[in-house]
Design a protein around this motif. Sequence first.
Motif, PDB file in Angstrom:
ATOM      1  N   ARG A  34       0.825  -1.195   0.000  1.00 31.26           N
ATOM      2  CA  ARG A  34       0.000   0.000   0.000  1.00 31.26           C
ATOM      3  C   ARG A  34       0.868   1.258   0.000  1.00 31.26           C
ATOM      4  O   ARG A  34       0.561   2.244  -0.675  1.00 31.26           O
ATOM      5  CB  ARG A  34      -0.930   0.007   1.215  1.00 31.26           C
ATOM      6  CG  ARG A  34      -1.917   1.161   1.196  1.00 31.26           C
ATOM      7  CD  ARG A  34      -2.706   1.292   2.486  1.00 31.26           C
ATOM      8  NE  ARG A  34      -3.707   2.336   2.376  1.00 31.26           N
ATOM      9  CZ  ARG A  34      -3.461   3.643   2.437  1.00 31.26           C
ATOM     10  NH1 ARG A  34      -2.201   4.051   2.615  1.00 31.26           N
ATOM     11  NH2 ARG A  34      -4.421   4.527   2.308  1.00 31.26           N
ATOM     12  N   ARG A  35       1.952   1.213   0.778  1.00 37.67           N
ATOM     13  CA  ARG A  35       2.820   2.391   0.854  1.00 37.67           C
ATOM     14  C   ARG A  35       3.417   2.720  -0.508  1.00 37.67           C
ATOM     15  O   ARG A  35       3.590   3.889  -0.866  1.00 37.67           O
ATOM     16  CB  ARG A  35       3.928   2.139   1.885  1.00 37.67           C
ATOM     17  CG  ARG A  35       4.843   3.332   2.115  1.00 37.67           C
ATOM     18  CD  ARG A  35       5.929   2.995   3.119  1.00 37.67           C
ATOM     19  NE  ARG A  35       5.372   2.669   4.419  1.00 37.67           N
ATOM     20  CZ  ARG A  35       6.099   2.284   5.464  1.00 37.67           C
ATOM     21  NH1 ARG A  35       7.415   2.143   5.336  1.00 37.67           N
ATOM     22  NH2 ARG A  35       5.524   2.010   6.616  1.00 37.67           N
ATOM     23  N   THR A  36       3.740   1.699  -1.284  1.00 36.07           N
ATOM     24  CA  THR A  36       4.293   1.913  -2.625  1.00 36.07           C
ATOM     25  C   THR A  36       3.289   2.632  -3.518  1.00 36.07           C
ATOM     26  O   THR A  36       3.623   3.609  -4.206  1.00 36.07           O
ATOM     27  CB  THR A  36       4.680   0.567  -3.262  1.00 36.07           C
ATOM     28  OG1 THR A  36       5.681  -0.051  -2.460  1.00 36.07           O
ATOM     29  CG2 THR A  36       5.199   0.750  -4.672  1.00 36.07           C
ATOM     30  N   VAL A  37       2.037   2.162  -3.513  1.00 30.85           N
ATOM     31  CA  VAL A  37       1.006   2.785  -4.351  1.00 30.85           C
ATOM     32  C   VAL A  37       0.717   4.208  -3.875  1.00 30.85           C
ATOM     33  O   VAL A  37       0.492   5.113  -4.686  1.00 30.85           O
ATOM     34  CB  VAL A  37      -0.275   1.922  -4.341  1.00 30.85           C
ATOM     35  CG1 VAL A  37      -1.394   2.601  -5.108  1.00 30.85           C
ATOM     36  CG2 VAL A  37       0.019   0.550  -4.943  1.00 30.85           C
ATOM     37  N   ALA A  38       0.740   4.428  -2.562  1.00 31.96           N
ATOM     38  CA  ALA A  38       0.526   5.772  -2.036  1.00 31.96           C
ATOM     39  C   ALA A  38       1.643   6.713  -2.504  1.00 31.96           C
ATOM     40  O   ALA A  38       1.402   7.889  -2.806  1.00 31.96           O
ATOM     41  CB  ALA A  38       0.456   5.740  -0.512  1.00 31.96           C
ATOM     42  N   LYS A  39       2.873   6.186  -2.592  1.00 30.36           N
ATOM     43  CA  LYS A  39       3.993   7.000  -3.065  1.00 30.36           C
ATOM     44  C   LYS A  39       3.817   7.368  -4.529  1.00 30.36           C
ATOM     45  O   LYS A  39       4.135   8.486  -4.940  1.00 30.36           O
ATOM     46  CB  LYS A  39       5.311   6.250  -2.847  1.00 30.36           C
ATOM     47  CG  LYS A  39       6.550   7.056  -3.208  1.00 30.36           C
ATOM     48  CD  LYS A  39       7.818   6.401  -2.703  1.00 30.36           C
ATOM     49  CE  LYS A  39       8.094   5.107  -3.437  1.00 30.36           C
ATOM     50  NZ  LYS A  39       9.406   4.515  -3.042  1.00 30.36           N
TER      51      LYS A  39
END
Length: 448
Positions: A34-39
């Motif tokens: 999720r953190r990757t997509v948020a970035k």
Amino acid sequence: MAAVTTWTGREANALRQALRMSVTGFAEHLGAARRTVAKWSSQGNKVHLRADMQAALDTVLARATSDVRERFEALVRGGTSGALAGPATLPVRDTQTHTGEGGIHDFDSDGDVRRRDLLTGVTISGIALPNVAALLTALVAPRPCNIEPIALPIRQFGREVAAAKTDYQACRYEQVLARLVALLAAVEPTRAEAEGEQRTQVDALASDLYHVVGSVLLKVGDKGAALVAAERSARAAESSQDPVAMAASARIMTHALMSNGHGTQGRQLAEDAAEHLRRGSGLASTDAVAVYGALLLRGAIAAARDDNRDNAQAMLDEASRAADRLGYDGNDRWTGFGATNVLLHRVNIALTLGDAGTAIALARQVPLDKIDLAERRASLFVDVARAYTQWGRYEHGLNALRNAYEVAPEEIRCRPAVQRIASDLAVLARGRVRSAALDFAQHAGIRV
């Protein structure tokens, strides 16, 4: 429209918006953190995606409908940098958290509607599972109208819960659904007739029972109801005051939290519960060691989905030490824990972190003869299929799916992730591989 030459966060975010997905939903769809997509969303064209993610996004765009492609093209044209300034009419699905007397209940915004559909026996993941409706009714209704609640002798209750666990691990989902419906109706009557030490035993067994219920609901995609079941597992375990039962219930709660978009909370819960078990039990029994290690593995997956590589690696390493301490591949307290299980999780976590090549290399090291549980063996083949498909080696991906189907047909028909892989193969493969993929999907009962 022309294919995307190089994916940056800007194009990836445009595709997410065109699909009308939340950050969490898009991350799960891609198998990314999720953190990757948020970035991607926040940094736009400043972020250049890894090759495996480029391939995954190519796949998603290739199988998108014409409406999605039109929205994607409009969004790409409309934005210039950073987060795309897409039209306000592109809603995404948020997660709403409600806390009440029954604890935390986390449902998608359309969860209540979907649950009403389930209670009328809808098709889930491409197959009809009418018993899921009965399971949900038994979970949410204090006294299901079609089942006479009867107290069971404790030994029989224990045998039935063990049989449900065995059916689940063997991927006999239709069979386990029917068993769970009857057992849920028996929980309260059985507990009411028990006293003292026997009531403690019933509470520990009920915790295991709700654990299975939550696991089954996660398999068929009802994440909100799975969280309800996980909360009940935790409540029963706490009543039992059995430290191993409490730690075991934290496994399903971690899984449910993670599946509902609360990866950080899930990881922290697994970490805290494992430490509490270590201190409270001294890991003096094989059950305690196995549950401790299994909790760490579940936390490592949660960390990986949150793109926390260091934390995931640390938890994997500690789980490996626990496996060495245990000294064998077993199924203590229904964990399937051991050194082989740690390696299976390394495969899954590499894939979650976007390292498809690493996942395949690790999978080649797995001793298949040491995987006794059908659910674990099938899950490994599904991970391999997903890795090969992301890598563009479609024939290898199809062969891995076939292997998974031979091991556990119900597992393959049930899992949404398998449907996505099969659909990707049907869209991306060419010639005889595409024809073979379509034939396999039809034979397996997978809609593509």
